[in-house]
Write an enzyme that holds these catalytic residues in place. Sequence first.
Site, PDB file in Angstrom:
ATOM      1  N   LYS A 110       0.861  -1.187   0.000  1.00 54.42           N
ATOM      2  CA  LYS A 110       0.000   0.000   0.000  1.00 54.42           C
ATOM      3  C   LYS A 110       0.888   1.224   0.000  1.00 54.42           C
ATOM      4  CE  LYS A 110      -4.471   0.817   0.136  1.00 54.42           C
ATOM      5  NZ  LYS A 110      -5.504  -0.036  -0.450  1.00 54.42           N
TER       6      LYS A 110
HETATM    7  P1  NAD Z   1     -12.930   7.977  -2.710  1.00 48.46           P
HETATM    8  O1  NAD Z   1     -11.888   8.965  -2.361  1.00 48.46           O
HETATM    9  O2  NAD Z   1     -13.358   7.815  -4.138  1.00 48.46           O
HETATM   10  O3  NAD Z   1     -14.268   8.274  -1.864  1.00 48.46           O
HETATM   11  C1  NAD Z   1     -14.254   8.394  -0.472  1.00 48.46           C
HETATM   12  C2  NAD Z   1     -15.644   8.823  -0.009  1.00 48.46           C
HETATM   13  O4  NAD Z   1     -15.617   8.926   1.418  1.00 48.46           O
HETATM   14  C3  NAD Z   1     -16.072  10.200  -0.534  1.00 48.46           C
HETATM   15  O5  NAD Z   1     -17.461  10.180  -0.795  1.00 48.46           O
HETATM   16  C4  NAD Z   1     -15.779  11.121   0.648  1.00 48.46           C
HETATM   17  O6  NAD Z   1     -16.578  12.296   0.653  1.00 48.46           O
HETATM   18  C5  NAD Z   1     -16.134  10.195   1.798  1.00 48.46           C
HETATM   19  N1  NAD Z   1     -15.537  10.606   3.067  1.00 48.46           N
HETATM   20  C6  NAD Z   1     -14.274  11.046   3.287  1.00 48.46           C
HETATM   21  N2  NAD Z   1     -14.118  11.394   4.574  1.00 48.46           N
HETATM   22  C7  NAD Z   1     -15.308  11.141   5.173  1.00 48.46           C
HETATM   23  C8  NAD Z   1     -15.791  11.298   6.490  1.00 48.46           C
HETATM   24  N3  NAD Z   1     -15.021  11.809   7.467  1.00 48.46           N
HETATM   25  N4  NAD Z   1     -17.071  10.921   6.756  1.00 48.46           N
HETATM   26  C9  NAD Z   1     -17.858  10.425   5.764  1.00 48.46           C
HETATM   27  N5  NAD Z   1     -17.472  10.280   4.498  1.00 48.46           N
HETATM   28  C10 NAD Z   1     -16.209  10.625   4.218  1.00 48.46           C
HETATM   29  O7  NAD Z   1     -12.417   6.591  -2.101  1.00 48.46           O
HETATM   30  P2  NAD Z   1     -12.829   5.121  -2.547  1.00 48.46           P
HETATM   31  O8  NAD Z   1     -11.873   4.676  -3.588  1.00 48.46           O
HETATM   32  O9  NAD Z   1     -14.293   5.067  -2.789  1.00 48.46           O
HETATM   33  O10 NAD Z   1     -12.452   4.290  -1.230  1.00 48.46           O
HETATM   34  C11 NAD Z   1     -13.361   4.173  -0.139  1.00 48.46           C
HETATM   35  C12 NAD Z   1     -12.909   3.014   0.750  1.00 48.46           C
HETATM   36  O11 NAD Z   1     -12.879   1.819  -0.020  1.00 48.46           O
HETATM   37  C13 NAD Z   1     -11.508   3.162   1.337  1.00 48.46           C
HETATM   38  O12 NAD Z   1     -11.509   2.541   2.612  1.00 48.46           O
HETATM   39  C14 NAD Z   1     -10.647   2.362   0.388  1.00 48.46           C
HETATM   40  O13 NAD Z   1      -9.457   1.883   0.987  1.00 48.46           O
HETATM   41  C15 NAD Z   1     -11.588   1.220   0.053  1.00 48.46           C
HETATM   42  N6  NAD Z   1     -11.287   0.529  -1.203  1.00 48.46           N
HETATM   43  C16 NAD Z   1     -11.271   1.192  -2.402  1.00 48.46           C
HETATM   44  C17 NAD Z   1     -11.032   0.482  -3.579  1.00 48.46           C
HETATM   45  C18 NAD Z   1     -11.086   1.135  -4.936  1.00 48.46           C
HETATM   46  O14 NAD Z   1     -11.020   0.412  -5.941  1.00 48.46           O
HETATM   47  N7  NAD Z   1     -11.223   2.438  -5.041  1.00 48.46           N
HETATM   48  C19 NAD Z   1     -10.765  -0.898  -3.520  1.00 48.46           C
HETATM   49  C20 NAD Z   1     -10.789  -1.533  -2.293  1.00 48.46           C
HETATM   50  C21 NAD Z   1     -11.051  -0.814  -1.144  1.00 48.46           C
END
Ligand code: NAD
Length: 418
Positions: A110
Amino acid sequence: MTLPAAAAPSPSESVLQSVKESARRLNTSQEVIELLSTAWREVRAQIPVRMENRRLRIFEGYRVQHNGARGPYKGGVRFHPKADLDEVRALAMLMTYKCALMDLPFGGAKGGVMCDPTKMSDVELNRLTRSYTQHIGMVLGISRDIPAPDMGTNAQTMAWMMDAYGQRYGYTPGIVTGKPVELGGSYGREQATGRGVAICMREYATLEKTSPGDIKIVIQGYGNVGSWTARIAHDMGFTVIAVSDIKGGVWNPAGLDIAAVDRWFAVAGSVAGFEGAEPISNDDLLELPCDYLVPAALGEVITGDNGERIRARVVIEAANHPVTPSGDEALAKRGIPVLPDVLVNAGGVTVSYFEWTQNIQQFRWSLETVNSELEKRMVATFGELMTRSHNDGTRPRQAAFDISVERVAKAIMLRGFV
Ligand code: NAD
């Protein structure tokens, strides 16, 4: 005299706790446990960036490679103010087990930069990404370590990373996954994590002998994972009753019109303020009565404290590490099952694997092929995990770690690491 409360475990200690519990159940050798308890390599680098106001800012960036027994290191890059070394280390460990659970030929890694991308211009983000790539580039490689997007990063970030890496080492599209399709990205990668989450919910509903039409869902986070989960779940017939992002949430017990939420988001830049729904805070949203609660934003949002107040029937971990160990205990005591992150959000890394193989072969799969291969792998792993959980009398998270720790330990032994 009251004793001081024990400090909550850090994110990496929490992951390690699950690994050690599995190792005990599996009788894994102490040497293997020791090897898995720390990362193979941790790079911490200064990331200097000339901001648009001409001032130099020095950010802190990381790349942690946890274990590579099963293949090249694989894992996302997070741009977030809280992306410190311990968080990145925990997420790297999770990637080792996620890839092993899905039987992908990758180890776990990561990356992260402690920054607030919402307060930076595109020019600054481009410079930050290039500076980060330049400073960690020596540990990357198509057969060594392949980054992908995570919180605060996206396909554009991957395009900049690929370009910065290529300038130094030559054209290498397979150095990152989650790229734009125009630059060798895979069809279906953007939606893949949300699609995997929705598939898990559909499979769980089938296991419960219910149908999506009878299931109400609450989703925290409306970024890549949350928004695609909402769209695909809605299309599958689930009723999404609440969604949120960092600015707040919206709730309609009769169900949200997700296409209308998207139209609002395109204008307002947030789901907050969407008409036809009640406003709700992120904390209250987690405690709404619903069937499936899907944390899809930050880690550690369900704890021993609010775990007592969760009113969902099932928690579906779309974010990484959204439930702390004390949250897990609180939910288990109340009979609320948790489908673990290493399964639920593995659709992203699975399609990243497809993208990497396509780049190596310089060949493109159709969207239908990507989606049907993803479907096969998610359904098979869901079935394997739930069967193991049923047969061993373990919780789904324990079963997921049992399967993956077993696989990683086996690879470690076969490689002769210990
Ligand atoms: P992103 O940056 O696209 O979206 C994050 C979302 O969380 C946004 O809507 C943001 O406004 C919201 N957010 C941020 N801080 C917040 C808070 N304090 N309270 C409430 N909402 C809040 O990120 P993502 O890619 O959607 O990732 C989200 C989660 O999924 C993370 O834990 C990431 O590690 C995990 N994840 C992502 C992927 C991927 O393919 N993108 C794959 C596996 C896991």
